[in-house]
Enzyme design. Structure first.
Site: not given
Ligand code: GUN
Length: 304
Positions: A119, A52, A96
């Protein structure tokens, strides 16, 4: 059958995001900002966060990764989130997941300012999807709809079967498909006669995490197969099951292969399918960047 090439769609969106950021930087003197908070030592999470951060930098987004030791308290973590809420240079705040077990995930997440919920996990933002009034969507479902748009796939009137009821994929994509006039069934681990639902489906979105689970005989001829599963598998009796050559070539050096929920033999009955890897996967991080840009534009009052 046509392969839905998520890498290609993702590249196009990235180019579009880069271009828009350049224009907006000229106009406002500012760039979108993304802050990613990670707690603990989950290896997969670290890899995701790195990708990311890397993509944000490549696209011209100001990215900031905040790493905490697992020993941090909820209070300290929430304090940091509140700081990021107040920071004018930060447009998107992402925590996350999964958080280490000792944290109450929702207690933490609900401290993110909904206007910075990149998100799209918070109740108000998920609620806006149910009301068909949303302008931001969770990354994986958003990526699926971008693939449909790119390939001109109109889901109106389709019988769609979504497998999985998570708030990250299953529930939002079900609502988003309903908003596009599909007739949606949500199946999950307690569903009886799953195969009967699948056989009726013109469109299957699978997010269950079981390698090769959906077999050829479970899908209808001419269906659209969207595979959200990313399953790591190792050799059994000297073969990687459920994988095609391409998948094996890509990962064999690492001693494993990656495959989806849908068995490769089912592809030939489909009109369109997303491969794993290279289908939905490449869209997810790209849509996070796209969402960061949307939040930036909303803040600058530039969203149409
Ligand atoms: N963990 C797995 N997929 C995601 C996601 O799309 N966003 C976040 N914040 N954590 C994750």
């Amino acid at each position: 059958m046509t392969i839905l090439d998520g890498k290609k769609v993702s590249s196009e969106i990235k180019l579009q995001v880069i271009k828009e950021i350049k224009v907006l930087k000229k106009k406002t003197g500012k760039v979108p900002g993304l802050s990613v908070v990670i707690v603990g030592e989950n290896k997969a999470s670290k890899v995701y966060v790195k990708s990311k951060d890397k993509m944000a930098s490549e696209l011209g987004i100001k990215s900031n990764v905040i790493e905490f030791d697992e020993n941090i308290s909820s209070v300290e973590l929430i304090k940091k989130i509140k700081e990021l809420n107040e920071d004018g240079e930060v447009n998107g705040v992402l925590v996350q997941l999964p958080l280490p077990k000792k944290f109450n995930t929702w207690e933490v997440l609900t401290n993110i300012n909904p206007d910075k919920d990149v998100d799209c996990f918070l109740p108000t933002n998920l609620g806006m999807i149910l009301l068909n009034r949303a302008n931001i969507f969770p990354c994986t479902p958003a990526g699926i709809l971008k693939i449909f748009d790119y390939y001109n796939i109109n889901v109106s009137g389709m019988n769609a079967c979504v497998i999985g009821r998570s708030f990250i994929v299953g529930k939002p994509i079900a609502a988003m498909l309903t908003n596009r006039n599909a007739t949606v069934t949500i199946c999950h681990s307690k569903t009886k006669n799953l195969a009967d639902h699948l056989k009726r489906a013109d469109l299957i979105v699978s997010a269950i995490g079981k390698p090769g689970f959906i077999s050829e005989d479970m899908v209808k001829q001419g269906s659209v197969l969207i595979d959200v599963g990313i399953n790591y598998i190792i050799k059994k009796d000297d073969v990687y099951e459920h994988c095609d050559e391409l998948q094996i070539k890509k990962f064999e050096r690492k001693g494993y292969a990656i495959t989806g929920d849908i068995h490769k033999n089912a592809y030939k009955k489909s009109l369109y399918y997303t491969p794993v890897p290279g289908g939905v996967g490449p869209m997810t991080v790209t849509m996070l960047m796209y969402n960061t840009l949307q939040l930036f534009k909303k803040k600058q009052d530039l969203l149409k």
